[in-house]
Enzyme design. Structure first.
Site, PDB file in Angstrom:
ATOM      1  CE  LYS A  96      35.179  28.970 -28.761  1.00 13.45           C
ATOM      2  NZ  LYS A  96      34.784  30.272 -28.338  1.00 13.45           N
TER       3      LYS A  96
HETATM    4  O1  LIG Z   1      33.414  29.681 -30.970  1.00 11.50           O
HETATM    5  C1  LIG Z   1      33.434  31.192 -31.332  1.00 11.50           C
HETATM    6  O2  LIG Z   1      33.333  31.941 -31.268  1.00 11.50           O
HETATM    7  C2  LIG Z   1      35.671  30.932 -31.399  1.00 11.50           C
HETATM    8  C3  LIG Z   1      35.399  29.762 -31.940  1.00 11.50           C
HETATM    9  C4  LIG Z   1      36.983  29.842 -32.905  1.00 11.50           C
HETATM   10  O3  LIG Z   1      37.534  29.384 -33.251  1.00 11.50           O
HETATM   11  N1  LIG Z   1      38.097  31.268 -32.943  1.00 11.50           N
HETATM   12  C5  LIG Z   1      37.162  32.624 -31.864  1.00 11.50           C
HETATM   13  O4  LIG Z   1      38.354  33.259 -32.586  1.00 11.50           O
HETATM   14  N2  LIG Z   1      36.352  32.362 -31.722  1.00 11.50           N
HETATM   15  C6  LIG Z   1      35.134  33.134 -30.851  1.00 11.50           C
HETATM   16  O5  LIG Z   1      34.990  34.529 -31.376  1.00 11.50           O
HETATM   17  C7  LIG Z   1      35.676  35.898 -31.124  1.00 11.50           C
HETATM   18  C8  LIG Z   1      36.701  36.672 -31.773  1.00 11.50           C
HETATM   19  O6  LIG Z   1      37.114  37.473 -31.669  1.00 11.50           O
HETATM   20  P1  LIG Z   1      37.481  38.912 -32.486  1.00 11.50           P
HETATM   21  O7  LIG Z   1      39.326  38.214 -32.540  1.00 11.50           O
HETATM   22  O8  LIG Z   1      38.131  39.754 -31.788  1.00 11.50           O
HETATM   23  O9  LIG Z   1      36.478  38.707 -33.777  1.00 11.50           O
HETATM   24  C9  LIG Z   1      35.877  35.337 -29.336  1.00 11.50           C
HETATM   25  O10 LIG Z   1      34.455  35.500 -29.091  1.00 11.50           O
HETATM   26  C10 LIG Z   1      36.500  34.087 -29.988  1.00 11.50           C
HETATM   27  O11 LIG Z   1      36.513  33.525 -28.345  1.00 11.50           O
END
Ligand SMILES: O=C(O)c1cc(=O)[nH]c(=O)n1[C@@H]1O[C@H](COP(=O)(O)O)[C@@H](O)[C@H]1O
Length: 272
Positions: A96
């Site tokens: 990001k």
């Molecule tokens: O850019 C991302 O990957 C991201 C964007 C977003 O809107 N929401 C989001 O959860 N993420 C990332 O996606 C992953 C989600 O993780 P879990 O919720 O454990 O599946 C994390 O690394 C977050 O930082």
């Protein structure tokens, strides 16, 4: 990696799963803490057990930077391992980033050239000259935050600007950037109902969709509104897969969770 190759991998594996390597030493199985590099040992075991079920891996930088030099070394070992053993995997540096052009160029070099990732997540807030340095890299992908999965997404992203929601402005304006064919976008799985309108603006772009699993997003809804003729989706789950067990069977348990998602994806792909 070209988008065409990614689409071929998705069709071959019947999966558009991205596994998030959000490796947290407070959550990894205790026996791994005795290893010289527990973060890499964990990632390697997860990758070896799940690579046939997914097409992408997404280490989130926070989980590596939190451990300083040791974390950065584990990240470097992880991406090197992926690129040498599983070069067919699409790799995403979830960083990001985004800054003035001169600085963005250095970030792009760090992730694309030094570490060798296929893509990096970028915040669009600083605009064109902060994003274009990433887009200049051939066969590399810039994944721009459009509508994120968290509650705070409603603070700014859905606010009206010149008669249109800000995230729609991001989608439309970024399509005018140089080398915009290298753009993908983040849309949270928790925002699936927005995908119909998003697809009116960017009918073919690939979307990285995090938020299934731990954040409660629905894969079915995401596919219903977001899937294109070339799939156009990479659906990420991190905690829901990698922390399925904290025992010695952690990698096998992760594979079981990944398989569950892959089977659902296979069903969605066969609906095409
Ligand atoms: O850019 C991302 O990957 C991201 C964007 C977003 O809107 N929401 C989001 O959860 N993420 C990332 O996606 C992953 C989600 O993780 P879990 O919720 O454990 O599946 C994390 O690394 C977050 O930082």
């Amino acid at each position: 990696m070209t988008t065409q190759f990614l689409v071929e991998q998705i069709r071959k594996k019947e999966s558009f799963l991205c596994i998030g390597l959000d490796t947290d030493l407070d959550k990894v199985p205790e026996h791994l803490l005795e290893e010289e590099d527990p973060i890499f040992a964990f990632n390697k075991a997860i990758i070896d057990a799940t690579h046939h079920l997914c097409v992408a891996y997404k280490p989130n930088m926070a989980f590596y930077e939190a451990y300083g030099i040791k974390g950065w070394k584990a990240l470097e070992k992880t991406i090197t391992y992926l690129n040498s053993h599983y070069p067919e995997q699409f790799t995403i540096a979830d960083a990001k980033r985004g800054d003035i052009g001169n600085t963005s160029t250095r970030y792009a070099k760090a992730f694309f050239e030094d570490l060798g990732f296929d893509s990096v997540t970028i915040a669009p807030y600083m605009g064109k000259d902060s994003v274009e340095p990433f887009l200049a890299f051939k066969e590399k992908h810039t994944i721009l935050l459009a509508l994120t999965s968290n509650l705070g997404a409603f603070d700014f992203q859905t606010k009206m600007v010149d008669g249109k929601e800000l995230y729609k402005q991001v989608l439309e304006t970024s399509q005018t950037y140089e080398n915009s064919e290298n753009l993908m976008y983040v849309v949270g799985a928790t925002k699936a109902e927005f995908l119909k309108e998003i697809r009116n603006i960017i009918p073919d772009s690939f979307l990285l969709v995090p938020g299934v699993g731990a954040q409660g997003g629905s894969l079915k809804e995401v596919c219903k509104y977001g899937m294109t003729k070339d799939i156009g989706l990479l659906v990420n789950s991190s905690r829901g897969i990698i922390y399925a067990s904290n025992g010695v069977d952690f990698a096998q348990a992760a594979a079981v969770k990944a398989k569950e998602l892959q089977l659902q994806m296979r069903m969605e792909l066969n609906k095409e």
